[in-house]
Design an enzyme around this catalytic site. Structure first.
Site, PDB file in Angstrom:
ATOM      1  N   LYS A  35       0.822  -1.210   0.000  1.00 21.41           N
ATOM      2  CA  LYS A  35       0.000   0.000   0.000  1.00 21.41           C
ATOM      3  C   LYS A  35       0.857   1.263   0.000  1.00 21.41           C
ATOM      4  O   LYS A  35       0.655   2.168  -0.796  1.00 21.41           O
ATOM      5  CB  LYS A  35      -0.929   0.022   1.232  1.00 21.41           C
ATOM      6  CG  LYS A  35      -1.965  -1.081   1.252  1.00 21.41           C
ATOM      7  CD  LYS A  35      -2.908  -0.950   2.445  1.00 21.41           C
ATOM      8  CE  LYS A  35      -2.225  -1.083   3.789  1.00 21.41           C
ATOM      9  NZ  LYS A  35      -1.532  -2.373   3.989  1.00 21.41           N
ATOM     10  N   THR A  36       1.790   1.305   0.931  1.00 24.30           N
ATOM     11  CA  THR A  36       2.618   2.501   1.041  1.00 24.30           C
ATOM     12  C   THR A  36       3.490   2.655  -0.208  1.00 24.30           C
ATOM     13  O   THR A  36       3.686   3.750  -0.715  1.00 24.30           O
ATOM     14  CB  THR A  36       3.493   2.429   2.304  1.00 24.30           C
ATOM     15  OG1 THR A  36       2.614   2.268   3.426  1.00 24.30           O
ATOM     16  CG2 THR A  36       4.304   3.684   2.490  1.00 24.30           C
ATOM     17  N   ASP A 219      -2.220   7.787   3.628  1.00 23.49           N
ATOM     18  CA  ASP A 219      -1.764   6.461   4.075  1.00 23.49           C
ATOM     19  C   ASP A 219      -2.394   6.139   5.436  1.00 23.49           C
ATOM     20  O   ASP A 219      -2.804   7.051   6.154  1.00 23.49           O
ATOM     21  CB  ASP A 219      -0.230   6.430   4.189  1.00 23.49           C
ATOM     22  CG  ASP A 219       0.329   4.995   4.144  1.00 23.49           C
ATOM     23  OD1 ASP A 219      -0.472   4.041   4.050  1.00 23.49           O
ATOM     24  OD2 ASP A 219       1.564   4.831   4.209  1.00 23.49           O
ATOM     25  N   GLU A 220      -2.483   4.865   5.789  1.00 21.03           N
ATOM     26  CA  GLU A 220      -3.021   4.438   7.091  1.00 21.03           C
ATOM     27  C   GLU A 220      -4.414   5.044   7.329  1.00 21.03           C
ATOM     28  O   GLU A 220      -4.735   5.507   8.427  1.00 21.03           O
ATOM     29  CB  GLU A 220      -2.091   4.847   8.241  1.00 21.03           C
ATOM     30  CG  GLU A 220      -0.648   4.429   8.066  1.00 21.03           C
ATOM     31  CD  GLU A 220      -0.374   2.999   8.513  1.00 21.03           C
ATOM     32  OE1 GLU A 220      -1.331   2.299   8.910  1.00 21.03           O
ATOM     33  OE2 GLU A 220       0.807   2.591   8.442  1.00 21.03           O
ATOM     34  N   GLN A 250      -5.795  -3.298  10.732  1.00 24.42           N
ATOM     35  CA  GLN A 250      -4.709  -2.635  11.446  1.00 24.42           C
ATOM     36  C   GLN A 250      -5.175  -1.339  12.108  1.00 24.42           C
ATOM     37  O   GLN A 250      -4.373  -0.461  12.403  1.00 24.42           O
ATOM     38  CB  GLN A 250      -3.552  -2.324  10.499  1.00 24.42           C
ATOM     39  CG  GLN A 250      -2.865  -3.570   9.989  1.00 24.42           C
ATOM     40  CD  GLN A 250      -1.641  -3.222   9.152  1.00 24.42           C
ATOM     41  OE1 GLN A 250      -0.637  -2.767   9.663  1.00 24.42           O
ATOM     42  NE2 GLN A 250      -1.744  -3.428   7.852  1.00 24.42           N
ATOM     43  N   ARG A 592       4.960  -7.219  11.083  1.00 22.60           N
ATOM     44  CA  ARG A 592       6.162  -6.391  10.880  1.00 22.60           C
ATOM     45  C   ARG A 592       7.345  -7.241  10.436  1.00 22.60           C
ATOM     46  O   ARG A 592       8.352  -6.734   9.961  1.00 22.60           O
ATOM     47  CB  ARG A 592       6.569  -5.646  12.168  1.00 22.60           C
ATOM     48  CG  ARG A 592       5.593  -4.632  12.744  1.00 22.60           C
ATOM     49  CD  ARG A 592       5.089  -3.658  11.729  1.00 22.60           C
ATOM     50  NE  ARG A 592       3.802  -4.111  11.199  1.00 22.60           N
ATOM     51  CZ  ARG A 592       3.297  -3.683  10.045  1.00 22.60           C
ATOM     52  NH1 ARG A 592       3.941  -2.831   9.297  1.00 22.60           N
ATOM     53  NH2 ARG A 592       2.135  -4.139   9.618  1.00 22.60           N
TER      54      ARG A 592
HETATM   55  P1  ATP Z   1       1.539  -2.071   6.022  1.00 20.98           P
HETATM   56  O1  ATP Z   1       0.108  -2.467   6.014  1.00 20.98           O
HETATM   57  O2  ATP Z   1       2.304  -2.815   7.049  1.00 20.98           O
HETATM   58  O3  ATP Z   1       1.721  -0.579   6.076  1.00 20.98           O
HETATM   59  P2  ATP Z   1       1.963  -1.949   3.181  1.00 20.98           P
HETATM   60  O4  ATP Z   1       0.779  -2.552   2.548  1.00 20.98           O
HETATM   61  O5  ATP Z   1       2.050  -0.488   3.211  1.00 20.98           O
HETATM   62  O6  ATP Z   1       2.153  -2.575   4.634  1.00 20.98           O
HETATM   63  P3  ATP Z   1       4.561  -1.806   1.956  1.00 20.98           P
HETATM   64  O7  ATP Z   1       5.311  -1.376   3.145  1.00 20.98           O
HETATM   65  O8  ATP Z   1       4.251  -0.809   0.903  1.00 20.98           O
HETATM   66  O9  ATP Z   1       3.228  -2.553   2.417  1.00 20.98           O
HETATM   67  O10 ATP Z   1       5.277  -3.021   1.245  1.00 20.98           O
HETATM   68  C1  ATP Z   1       5.772  -4.106   1.988  1.00 20.98           C
HETATM   69  C2  ATP Z   1       7.067  -4.603   1.368  1.00 20.98           C
HETATM   70  O11 ATP Z   1       6.819  -5.222   0.125  1.00 20.98           O
HETATM   71  C3  ATP Z   1       8.040  -3.481   1.080  1.00 20.98           C
HETATM   72  O12 ATP Z   1       9.339  -3.941   1.349  1.00 20.98           O
HETATM   73  C4  ATP Z   1       7.837  -3.230  -0.389  1.00 20.98           C
HETATM   74  O13 ATP Z   1       8.956  -2.645  -0.992  1.00 20.98           O
HETATM   75  C5  ATP Z   1       7.586  -4.628  -0.901  1.00 20.98           C
HETATM   76  N1  ATP Z   1       6.799  -4.663  -2.163  1.00 20.98           N
HETATM   77  C6  ATP Z   1       5.600  -4.119  -2.372  1.00 20.98           C
HETATM   78  N2  ATP Z   1       5.176  -4.375  -3.634  1.00 20.98           N
HETATM   79  C7  ATP Z   1       6.130  -5.118  -4.226  1.00 20.98           C
HETATM   80  C8  ATP Z   1       6.289  -5.696  -5.523  1.00 20.98           C
HETATM   81  N3  ATP Z   1       5.377  -5.572  -6.469  1.00 20.98           N
HETATM   82  N4  ATP Z   1       7.426  -6.395  -5.757  1.00 20.98           N
HETATM   83  C9  ATP Z   1       8.357  -6.546  -4.805  1.00 20.98           C
HETATM   84  N5  ATP Z   1       8.272  -6.019  -3.564  1.00 20.98           N
HETATM   85  C10 ATP Z   1       7.172  -5.307  -3.279  1.00 20.98           C
HETATM   86 MG    MG Z   2       2.144   0.898   4.823  1.00 24.12          MG
END
Ligand code: ATP
Ligand code: MG
Length: 704
Positions: A35-36, A219-220, A250, A592
């Protein structure tokens, strides 16, 4: 980076979200699904394809750390200067907007921000001045009352008060707001409320920002409260495309008014484009499966499933520690082992549910000489010496700030006593204290000292006008006598270092940001309170609460204190909603971890001056057993008596620390015994029912 590089490796849903054109959207997706990353990449995409200018994008996240990280990533993706971009926290962005339009917002240009402890002291003064009984109307409760109402968008005159208690609280609220206005200070909730009110009544301004921001990204989103949502709606114009990303599983700030209902409202207000991301890129299979199984126990979820192609990886280790000391020693050993395997300490996190847990872990790390950094503990800008120094600066920037005046008028001590200050307050009759002190001829010893204090502040204000920021800070630290005071104190070395660090912080601030005036630095100090850490960057083990870990990821995670009463927290036992929020917190903790996750619990722990005997967290039981790898207490731990005083067996036949089961109360652990024969009684801490003394003759108690 060129466009192809930006979009490389994305899955189809991520690609869709990043390149979406012409509508707002909600990304609803689980932890670690990107997402982020989508949010940041979308900003880079919009700018590099000229669909938006850096000036026309607003992005809001939850912590300053996250905002900084976003800017760093953007700089890496784009050949632009990200300095002036509107990327920040809700509070930070409101601060920026209010400073730019302080007149319309009816605030002085130099308005100061109160942190939570400043707010409490101001409230105490207000309650005292009103002659209200502070036992019946405790300042802390008033603080909560005021913040909760502001977060719902309500001022004192709109609070519904049907009973005398609430009426009086509303009066305190009104008097407090009036005093803030007089002193030119705003609290955190006020930053948002003021901004909403300003945008609400000033159509020109509102339309200006609405047409400026073609894109807003949040975000969040699951943790936004009502007021933050209102803010978003005010800033988003008819043409604005909003991308909100979040995960209902979350949501961990209900206690601060976060409202998951905002997710449903979003779909009503901004259209129903919802994008789901289901591939998790962060964690290995076993970790993810554990998280999925745990969260499945919550009701009313919006429903998502997460999968990974990363392979199962290690099982989740569960460590049972005889005591909290042992748990801390275990963490140190394990961190060492990981370090030997080549894992950076920066990539290892120790998480805990409550701040109080960090002390034991910190002292073990300290004794072992292992560098560590605590996030959100006693924070740099909240330390007493720093707050004193800042108060001198505040006084110079804004002479109406009575809170700052009272903090430093007799610090370092200069013989101005309580009596002198009481007299001064009477004389002031609501006028600023500094001004009153300047006008009144100083009678007596206290009066003379007061006069020279005022003279010092006047000279200081004059001088600060001409100095660059960090020299101004240095000047204040020296001439106020603060530094000399701590130098003379044999335990003051740390504080002297911190004062020096404040000078460096000012220097860094002036380098990093567009604004480098005193007022901007002071606002930065209040807003950043949580997150600036001296020496950030050097390799160190990461310690933080689960709340503070949101959005982050680590190679290895230790979730310490996975115990009933601690995690889930005992205050959550009474309500299903409370327990579900705790479960979401545990879900955050688990997710995490990228490769290694260890959950530990202790059989006994010192907390708040008491020995507690705990049962393992019920959340451990909600994780399928085949995913878990129990580790026994290490030799060292096992050879020590598990309990202290050592598990005394007495005539009852039960011993302290023993797991037991009662026909009515269920599972529990023995925490005390007394008497013998027919008088024998045992004290049991039941998982569901709390602590009880039971007469053994009648109690249906069995070893479990
Ligand atoms: P959270 O809910 O904990 O905030 P999130 O959904 O925001 O998580 P991110 O932090 O954006 O998730 O991504 C998690 C990890 O996965 C990061 O290390 C990111 O770089 C990696 N990632 C995301 N998309 C891809 C992709 N398409 N290919 C490879 N790595 C990816
Ligand atoms: Mg995130």
């Amino acid at each position: 980076m060129n466009l192809a590089e930006l979009l490389e490796g994305l899955n189809p849903r991520q690609h869709e979200a990043i390149t979406l054109d012409g509508s707002s959207a909600l990304i609803l997706a689980g932890a670690g699904s990107g997402k982020t990353r989508v949010l940041t990449t979308r900003i880079a995409f919009l700018i590099s394809t000229h669909k938006a200018s850096p000036h026309g994008v607003l992005a809001v996240t939850f912590t300053n750390k996250a905002a900084r990280e976003m800017l760093t990533r953007l700089s890496a993706m784009l050949p632009i200067n990200t300095r002036g971009m509107w990327v920040g926290t809700f509070h930070g962005l409101c601060n920026r907007l209010l400073r730019a339009h302080h007149r319309d917002a009816e605030l002085p240009a130099t308005f100061q921000i109160l942190d939570s402890s400043d707010q409490l002291s101001l409230l105490k003064r207000v309650i005292k001045a009103m002659g209200v009984d502070d036992e019946k109307y405790p300042p802390k409760q008033a603080q909560h009352f005021i913040n909760a109402n502001k977060e719902r968008g309500l001022r004192a005159n709109r609070v519904e008060a049907h009973d005398p208690f609430t009426q009086r609280m509303a009066e305190i609220f009104a008097a407090y707001d009036a005093q803030c206005q007089k002193e030119g200070v705003v609290d955190f909730a006020e930053l948002l409320l003021r901004t909403c009110e300003l945008l609400g009544r000033n159509a020109t301004l509102r339309e200006h920002y609405q047409s400026r921001f073609a894109h807003i990204l949040v975000d969040e989103f699951q943790d936004t409260n009502r007021l933050q949502y209102q803010w978003l709606r005010l800033l988003a114009g008819p043409q604005t495309q909003v991308l909100a990303v979040g995960d209902d599983d979350q949501s961990i700030y209900a206690f601060r008014g976060a409202d998951v209902a905002n997710m449903r409202e979003f779909q009503r207000d901004f259209g129903d484009t919802v994008i789901k991301l289901e591939q998790n890129y962060r964690s290995q299979g076993n970790i993810l499966e554990a998280a999925n199984a745990l969260i499945a126990n919550n009701r009313g979820r919006l429903g998502k499933s997460l999968w990974t192609d990363a392979g199962a990886g290690e099982r989740i280790r569960v460590y049972r520690a005889p005591s909290d000391l042992d748990e801390a020693a275990f963490v140190v050993d394990e961190a060492r082992r990981l370090q030997r395997e080549g894992v950076s300490l920066n990539d290892i996190a120790v998480l805990y549910r409550s701040n109080a847990q960090s002390r034991v872990i910190e002292s073990a790390l300290f004794n072992a000489g292992m560098p560590y950094r605590v996030y959100g503990g006693l924070r740099f800008f909240e330390r007493a010496e720093i707050k004193h120094a800042l108060a001198y600066l505040r006084m110079a920037a804004q002479p109406e700030d009575d809170g700052a005046f009272l903090r430093i008028v007799n610090f370092p001590p200069r013989g101005i006593g309580a009596r002198t200050l009481e007299l001064l307050a009477e004389q002031a009759q609501g006028r600023p204290l500094l001004q009153t002190a300047r006008e009144s001829a100083g009678a007596g010893r206290g009066g003379a000292a007061l006069t020279s204090f005022v003279a010092m502040i006047d000279v200081l204000s004059e001088k600060l006008r001409d100095l660059p920021l960090h020299e101004a800070v240095d000047h204040v630290v020296e001439t106020s006598g603060l530094k000399a005071h701590y130098v003379a104190d044999k335990d003051g070395a740390d504080r002297v270092e911190n004062l020096d660090e404040l000078v460096s912080a000012a220097k860094q601030f002036a380098n990093d940001s567009e604004a480098n005036d005193l007022a901007a630095f002071l606002a930065h100090a209040s807003l950043e309170a949580g997150e600036h850490q001296a020496g950030e960057g050097a390799e160190a083990l990461q310690l933080m609460t689960v709340h503070a870990s949101k959005g982050l990821e680590f190679h290895a995670v230790f979730a310490s204190g996975s115990e009933e009463g601690l995690f889930p927290h005992e205050q959550s036992f009474n309500t299903e909603d409370g327990l579900e929020e705790e479960r979401r917190l545990m879900y955050v903790a688990i997710t995490r971890a990228r490769r290694a996750l260890t959950l530990s619990y202790t059989e006994s722990r010192q907390l708040h001056g008491q020995t507690r005997y705990n049962l393992p967290s019920r959340f451990l039981e909600e994780i399928p057993e085949q995913l878990l790898a129990p580790i026994n207490a290490r030799k060292l731990g096992a050879s020590r008596p598990a309990f202290s005083p050592a598990g005394v067996d007495n005539a009852s036949g039960f011993h302290i620390g023993q797991n037991v089961r009662h026909t009515k109360f269920g599972a529990g652990v023995v925490i005390g015994t007394e008497g013998r024969g027919a008088d024998a009684r045992v004290q049991v801490h039941f998982r569901e029912g709390g602590q009880k003394w039971l007469a053994l003759e009648y109690a249906k108690l069995e070893p479990a």
